[in-house]
Design a protein around this motif. Sequence first.
Motif, PDB file in Angstrom:
ATOM      1  N   LEU A   1       0.826  -1.201   0.000  1.00 20.32           N
ATOM      2  CA  LEU A   1       0.000   0.000   0.000  1.00 20.32           C
ATOM      3  C   LEU A   1       0.865   1.257   0.000  1.00 20.32           C
ATOM      4  O   LEU A   1       2.052   1.210   0.356  1.00 20.32           O
ATOM      5  N   ALA A   2       0.271   2.364  -0.396  1.00 18.21           N
ATOM      6  CA  ALA A   2       1.007   3.628  -0.483  1.00 18.21           C
ATOM      7  C   ALA A   2       1.530   4.080   0.874  1.00 18.21           C
ATOM      8  O   ALA A   2       2.536   4.795   0.949  1.00 18.21           O
ATOM      9  N   ASP A   3       0.866   3.652   1.965  1.00 22.89           N
ATOM     10  CA  ASP A   3       1.314   4.049   3.302  1.00 22.89           C
ATOM     11  C   ASP A   3       2.385   3.105   3.850  1.00 22.89           C
ATOM     12  O   ASP A   3       2.821   3.240   4.995  1.00 22.89           O
ATOM     13  N   GLY A   4       2.825   2.127   3.029  1.00 24.63           N
ATOM     14  CA  GLY A   4       3.870   1.212   3.442  1.00 24.63           C
ATOM     15  C   GLY A   4       3.379  -0.132   3.946  1.00 24.63           C
ATOM     16  O   GLY A   4       4.165  -1.077   4.080  1.00 24.63           O
ATOM     17  N   GLY A   5       2.096  -0.245   4.256  1.00 24.94           N
ATOM     18  CA  GLY A   5       1.540  -1.510   4.719  1.00 24.94           C
ATOM     19  C   GLY A   5       1.422  -2.521   3.588  1.00 24.94           C
ATOM     20  O   GLY A   5       1.592  -2.192   2.408  1.00 24.94           O
ATOM     21  N   ARG A   6       1.106  -3.769   3.939  1.00 19.57           N
ATOM     22  CA  ARG A   6       0.924  -4.824   2.949  1.00 19.57           C
ATOM     23  C   ARG A   6      -0.305  -5.646   3.302  1.00 19.57           C
ATOM     24  O   ARG A   6      -0.595  -5.860   4.466  1.00 19.57           O
TER      25      ARG A   6
END
Length: 529
Positions: A314-319
């Motif tokens: 994800l753009a916020d760094g999560g997966r």
Amino acid sequence: MQETPDLHGAWPRLDPKQIEHLSVFGEQLPTREGDVLFRQGDRDYDFFVVMEGTVAVLDGDEVIRVHGPGRFLGELSLLTGQAALVGCVVDQPGAVLRIPVDRLRQMVARDVVLGDLILRAYFIRRSLLIELGAGLRIIGSRFSPDTRRLRDFAARNRLPHRWIDLEEDTEAEKALERLGIRPEETPIVIWGGEHMLRNPGNAELARLIGLPAPTPDGDVAELLIVGAGPAGLATAVYGASEGLGTVILDAIATGGQAGTSSRIENYLGFPSGISGGELAERAVIQAEKFGARLRVPAEAAALEVHDGRYAVRLADGGRVRARTVVVATGARYRRLDVPRLDRFEANGVYYAATEVEAQLCARQPIAIVGGGNSAGQAALFLARRADRVRLFVRSDDLGTSMSRYLIDRIEHSPNIEVRLSTEVRELIGEYVLEAVVVENRRTGDRHVHDARSLFIFIGADPCVSWLAGQVGLDDKGFIRTGGDRLPLETDLPGVFAVGDVRSGSIKRVASAVGDGAMAVRLVHERLRG
């Protein structure tokens, strides 16, 4: 206070048999004047039916409705899990029937007639709150990109809100100065009289109003759907109803391009038509009923492969990890190639025609560019509010790209004017849009037409950049599927493409829904293999 009359079907009065049926699921409680049933911004609150006395509905401290015996309270957020957009306080003492929301959902599933009555009323109430400008307050300059971003996010998610333009409301600007809020900290979002956010991101605003957050990294879904338009939502409904652990993501809002349609009149089962927003909200409720987990906003940034399984970063760094992935990211509206377009975007130039945009162009001349169904639906919807609607179409024949039923209605609408073989060349205005310059493609003649708003519906480009060349594309950038693999499957086993993003797809809501249903059967086949 006097009870608010029901002029729109939003506040039906339940009959004694319906109340008796509901009583099985809850308990009757006495009320006193001033009792708070729930507050604006509450996350967990119950369903109430007024038995005796009256209840006032509040937006902040302002009374906007009053309800008496037989009417039920709440609105759509009660079923979607969002925070309460309004509050309810007892005006005249009496009694209420309180039903926990989980038991309400059980009742709705069992009693179709009563469930449809409540659901229909809640949809109408949400539309009326949007029209009223209740709920959030967004305070910012019309020239601020972040103000445009927040207004678009609220509109796409059908969140009632009121925009206060700092360029026009000098008192609001002075109030911010007294609070020590610097210009770079705007726009400001105020919610419930208690919360104030300074230039929040979409995710921060989503958390405030109770939209679901992205799934933690540790979860592994059987089915991950990227994109919550009609194709993605259909995949979620069918996947979850068939027992698959299903997660669905979207960067901005549910509904996709269809969610911005004011009215879809040729969708099977809705003879009087349905707005794209309502269709999406119904699908969300349905998907969540079967256990699908919706995450908005959650922007896909990349597709990764780990030990034979997939992960969407994800753009916020999560997966979010999954065994199979369905790409339903659809397409993004194209921008018109004219000078100074960005100056007026979200401040006179729009790519959707919802109730929010309709309010902004009331009793004003507007222009629409496009010759497809989206443009036709927008013209008919906006003609109810606008003084005059001019539809500029590049082709010589409207019938080549628009459904006949829309053409017939446009031809019989006195305040809609169609200009064929015409393109917009210039936008006129200093701070706000004032007029457009158009050119006839055959003669070269140019004319100036007054327009306070310009709506653009000229096709769309596929949203595939996040895939970074991992799947095959056709010459127009749409995802290729099938071939020596399963139908709808991409070059990557277990990764499918549905809806508008798929090469060769029919760009219709019904076709997208069909893609979603078919994809679930293919997912089962791939998981068994």
